[in-house]
Design a protein around this motif. Structure first.
Motif, PDB file in Angstrom:
ATOM      1  N   ALA B  48     -15.771   6.502   5.361  1.00 25.93           N
ATOM      2  CA  ALA B  48     -15.540   7.590   4.411  1.00 25.93           C
ATOM      3  C   ALA B  48     -16.856   8.164   3.922  1.00 25.93           C
ATOM      4  N   GLN B  52     -17.916  12.093   4.438  1.00 26.97           N
ATOM      5  CA  GLN B  52     -18.165  12.998   3.322  1.00 26.97           C
ATOM      6  C   GLN B  52     -19.576  13.569   3.381  1.00 26.97           C
ATOM      7  N   LEU B  62     -10.958  15.326  -0.628  1.00 22.97           N
ATOM      8  CA  LEU B  62      -9.885  14.378  -0.357  1.00 22.97           C
ATOM      9  C   LEU B  62      -8.637  14.996  -0.968  1.00 22.97           C
ATOM     10  N   TYR B 112      -4.793   8.912   4.093  1.00 24.97           N
ATOM     11  CA  TYR B 112      -5.692   9.826   3.389  1.00 24.97           C
ATOM     12  C   TYR B 112      -5.732  11.139   4.150  1.00 24.97           C
ATOM     13  N   LEU B 140     -11.817   4.680  -3.006  1.00 27.98           N
ATOM     14  CA  LEU B 140     -12.724   5.756  -2.602  1.00 27.98           C
ATOM     15  C   LEU B 140     -13.177   6.591  -3.796  1.00 27.98           C
TER      16      LEU B 140
END
Lengths: 417, 239
Positions: B48, B52, B62, B112, B140
Motif C-alpha cells: 500500500a 500510494q 482510498l 480495498y 492503512l
C-alpha cells in the motif's frame, strides 16, 4: 478572573442543523471547537444485508432510500453493477433517459442542499424559492414513475417505461380558483418533454435569483469564505469526491474521466474551486446546476428525435410487455419466473461508480451465480466527507460547524445505509 | 483503468506495471478491465505504501474498504432435505458446472478500492485472511486518512480487527450492540428487539420474537436458460 475550562457539548441527534440524525460530541474550549466526534448509525437499516436476502430487482427500491434526495442516481449505480455482471448492453434511448434523470436529480439535490444550507446560516427565503423549483422536478419524477420520491424507475436492461406523452394536470380543487388552476396547468398542456423543456428555460433565471440573494451577500460571505478550508492534497487523502473534491481545486468528475452511459456525447463543463472553502463549494454546486441544465436540454433534443425501445428485449432479464403476455405462452412463463424467482447473475464481482450529486457513489457487487446478490457494498460519498468533519471543524466556532455540516451536503440515508 | 463500455485493453497497463514491480503478485484483470490483486495481510502495508507514493501508481485515494464473508458462498436454499426424493429441484437439469468457491482458503476477505486521480486508474486489493489465524489486518490509516472510518465500519459489521488503528470503535450499530451483523451466520432479523416496558418504566431488550422467513429461495441456476448462446453476450466474470 476564572480560567475557562474545556468542556464537552452534545449536539443532536435531533437538531435542525444536523441534517437528519447526526449526533456530535464536541470538545469545546470556550466557543472554539477542539475536537468533533460524530456518532452515526442512528438511521442504520442494514440495506446491504437486506439486499442479500432478496432477488436483484427487489432491491432497486432500497437504493432510492439511501440518499433520499437524489434517488435515481443511487438506482443508477446499482443497475449499472448488475448490468456489468450480466454483460448486457442497454438501448441507447434508455441511456439518454437515465442521463436526463440523473441530471434532473442533480439539480433537485443541489436545490435542497442550497435551501437547507442557506437556512442553516440564516437565509430563510432561499429555502422557499429552492423548494418551488424542486417541486417541478418531483412532478417529473411522478409523471415518469408514479412516485414523487422513491421512483424505482431504473431497471437492469433499461428503464421501466418510456417518457409519457401527456403530463398529468392539476385537478379542480375547492382551494384553488379556475384561474389559478389554469395558471398551474399552463406548462402541463403537452408531454413530459415539453414540461421539462419549459423548466430548463426557466431554471437559469431562477439560479440567478438565488445568486442575487447569496453570491455577493455580505453576511453569506462572512459565514462561508475561509470556513472549512481543505487543501487538494488533504481532500484526496480524506477520500473526498464530487463537489467536495472539486471545491478544493481537483478537476475530477467521473462523468468525464470514467464516463458511463452517453456522457461522452454531451457537452458540459466541470467547475472547480480555488480556495477549498465553503464559499467555493457553494459556487461549484451553483455552476453544476447550470451545467446539469445544459445536459438536460441536450438530452431532450436527442429524445424528441429518436424514439425506440427503453428496455432490453430479453425476457430473461426484463419482463415482457403486457400485450405480448396475453397471447404468448413463453412470455407468460418468463414473466412468472422473473417475478417469482428473478434472474441469476453470473458469478463474479464488479465495482460500478457513478458521479452522484454528492460525490462518488459506488456499488461493489459480488455474485455467486444466484438470483440474489452474495454481497453488496454501498460506497456512499457522504461517509468519507463526514469522517473529515473533525479535521474541517477544528479551530472553528460552533456557528461555523453548522456551515461545514451544510457544505458537506450530508444525508443520513446514505451515510448510515 | 477507464471503465467505458466496449474497450478491451483497459487495466492491462496497470497489470503489467504491478507484475514488473512485484513479479509474484497475484494480479488479474476481468473482462471489463477491473484489476484485482489478492494479497496476504503481511504484505499489505508495504504494498500500500508503494501504491500510494510511487509515481507509477500514485493511488492518492482510498475510496472504499469492505469485507466479504464467504461462509455461505455458492449455497442455495432450493435443495431441501425434507422434500421428496426428487424435491424442488426436480425440474432442474444442470448443464454447467456450479460456481466454485473463490480461489482462497479463508472465510473473510477485506477488499480495498483504490483510485488514482492523476493516472485515472482503479485497483482492487483483496486481502485474504487465512482460516487458522485471527481476523487481523494491518490498518492503512497511516497511508490514507480515509481508512479511519471505513475500517471502523468493517470492524463493526464483520469483526475484523485492524492492527494499528488509532480508534477502533463500533460506528454504525447501536451503543452496546453485541455481535457482528454482516457475517453470514448473523440472522437477518437480528438477535434482540426492544420495547417499552410499562412495569419497569424503561426500554427493555428481549430475544427477538419473529422468525426469519425466506420469501424467495436463493437458487443457483446452471440450466439451459443461462447457457451462453451468444458469445458476446455474457462473459466469464470471475478471475
Amino acid at each position: 478572573m476564572t480560567e475557562i475550562q474545556s468542556y464537552t457539548l452534545n449536539f443532536g441527534p435531533q437538531h435542525p442543523a444536523a441534517h437528519g440524525v447526526l449526533r456530535l460530541i464536541l470538545e469545546m474550549d470556550g466557543e472554539v471547537i477542539r475536537k468533533v466526534d460524530p456518532h452515526i448509525g442512528l438511521l442504520h437499516r442494514a440495506t446491504e444485508k437486506l439486499a442479500e436476502s432478496k432477488p436483484f430487482n427487489q432491491s432497486i427500491g432500497y437504493m432510492d432510500r439511501l440518499d433520499y434526495v437524489s434517488m435515481m442516481v443511487n438506482e443508477h449505480a446499482y443497475v449499472l453493477a448488475i448490468e456489468r455482471l450480466l454483460g448486457i448492453e442497454i438501448p441507447i434511448r434508455a441511456r439518454y433517459i437515465r442521463v436526463l434523470f440523473d441530471e434532473l436529480t442533480r439539480i433537485t439535490n443541489h436545490l435542497l442542499w442550497l435551501g437547507s444550507h442557506a437556512l442553516d446560516i440564516g437565509a430563510m427565503s432561499v429555502f422557499l424559492y429552492a423548494f418551488r423549483e424542486r417541486e417541478d422536478i418531483m412532478d417529473m419524477y411522478e409523471a415518469v414513475s408514479g412516485a414523487r420520491l422513491h421512483a424505482t424507475y431504473y431497471r437492469p436492461g433499461g428503464v421501466h417505461a418510456d417518457l409519457p406523452d401527456r403530463m398529468p394536470q392539476h385537478a379542480p380543487s375547492r382551494w384553488r380558483s379556475k384561474k389559478e388552476q389554469a395558471e398551474h396547468n399552463r406548462n402541463r398542456a403537452g408531454s413530459l418533454i415539453d414540461f421539462i423543456r419549459d423548466f430548463t428555460k426557466r431554471l437559469p433565471g431562477r439560479i440567478d435569483e438565488f445568486e442575487n440573494l447569496l453570491t455577493d451577500n455580505r453576511i453569506w460571505k462572512q459565514r462561508t469564505v475561509g470556513i472549512g478550508v481543505v487543501s487538494p492534497e488533504r481532500a484526496l487523502q480524506l477520500g473526498f469526491s464530487g463537489p467536495m473534491l472539486r471545491g478544493s481545486g481537483v478537476a475530477w468528475d467521473l462523468r468525464r474521466t470514467q464516463p458511463y452511459e452517453v456522457y461522452p456525447d454531451l457537452e458540459f463543463d466541470i467547475p472547480v474551486g480555488r480556495e477549498g472553502d465553503c464559499y467555493d463549494r457553494y459556487l461549484v454546486r451553483i455552476e453544476e446546476m447550470r451545467q446539469s441544465n445544459r445536459i438536460v436540454s441536450q438530452c431532450l433534443d436527442w429524445l424528441v428525435d429518436h424514439p425506440g425501445p427503453v428496455i432490453l428485449d430479453d425476457y430473461k432479464i426484463a419482463p415482457p410487455p403486457r400485450t405480448v403476455m396475453k397471447h404468448d405462452m413463453e412470455a407468460l412463463i418468463h414473466h412468472f419466473k422473473l417475478f417469482t424467482e428473478g434472474y441469476t447473475v453470473p458469478a463474479g464481482e464488479t465495482y460500478a461508480a457513478v458521479e452522484h450529486p454528492k460525490g462518488e457513489f459506488g456499488i461493489y457487487l459480488v455474485s455467486d451465480g444466484a438470483n440474489k446478490p452474495y454481497r453488496l457494498k454501498i460506497r456512499a460519498a457522504g461517509f468519507a466527507h463526514l469522517a473529515a468533519l473533525d479535521e474541517m471543524a477544528r479551530g472553528h466556532m460552533i456557528p461555523d460547524l453548522v456551515a461545514i455540516i451544510g457544505t458537506q451536503d450530508i444525508v443520513f440515508g446514505e451515510i448510515d445505509r | 483503468m477507464v471503465m467505458t463500455d466496449g474497450s478491451v485493453d483497459e487495466g492491462q497497463e496497470l497489470c503489467e506495471a504491478v507484475r514488473a514491480r512485484w513479479p509474484e503478485a497475484r494480479v488479474s484483470r476481468s473482462a471489463r478491465g477491473e484489476v484485482t490483486w489478492s494479497l496476504t495481510p503481511d504484505t499489505l502495508l508495504s504494498v500500500a505504501r508503494v501504491l500510494q507514493g510511487d509515481p507509477r501508481f500514485s493511488f492518492e485515494q482510498l475510496m472504499d474498504v469492505t469485507a466479504v464473508d464467504y461462509l455461505a458462498y455458492g449455497k442455495e436454499d432450493w435443495v431441501t432435505e425434507t422434500a421428496t426424493a426428487t424435491g424442488f429441484s426436480r425440474a432442474r437439469v444442470a448443464v454447467q458446472a456450479p460456481a466454485v468457491h473463490p480461489p482462497m482458503g479463508g472465510r473473510f476477505e477485506v477488499v480495498y478500492h483504490l483510485l488514482s486521480v492523476s493516472r485515472n486508474e482503479r485497483l482492487r486489493l483483496k486481502v485474504v485472511l487465512s482460516p487458522d489465524c485471527p481476523p487481523l489486518v494491518p490498518s492503512l490509516t497511516g497511508i490514507w486518512a480515509s481508512a479511519d472510518w471505513f475500517e471502523r465500519e468493517v470492524f463493526d459489521l464483520f469483526g475484523i480487527l485492524f492492527e494499528g488503528h488509532p480508534d477502533l470503535r463500533r460506528i454504525l450499530t447501536d451503543y452496546g450492540f453485541i455481535g457482528h451483523p454482516f457475517r453470514k451466520d448473523f440472522p437477518l432479523s437480528g438477535e434482540v428487539e426492544v420495547r417499552y416496558d410499562p412495569e419497569s418504566r424503561r426500554v427493555v431488550y428481549e430475544p427477538v420474537s419473529i422468525t426469519p422467513r425466506t420469501l424467495v429461495p436463493r437458487v443457483i441456476r446452471n440450466d439451459a436458460r443461462y447457457q451462453n448462446t451468444d458469445p458476446g453476450k455474457k462473459e466469464p466474470s470471475h478471475d
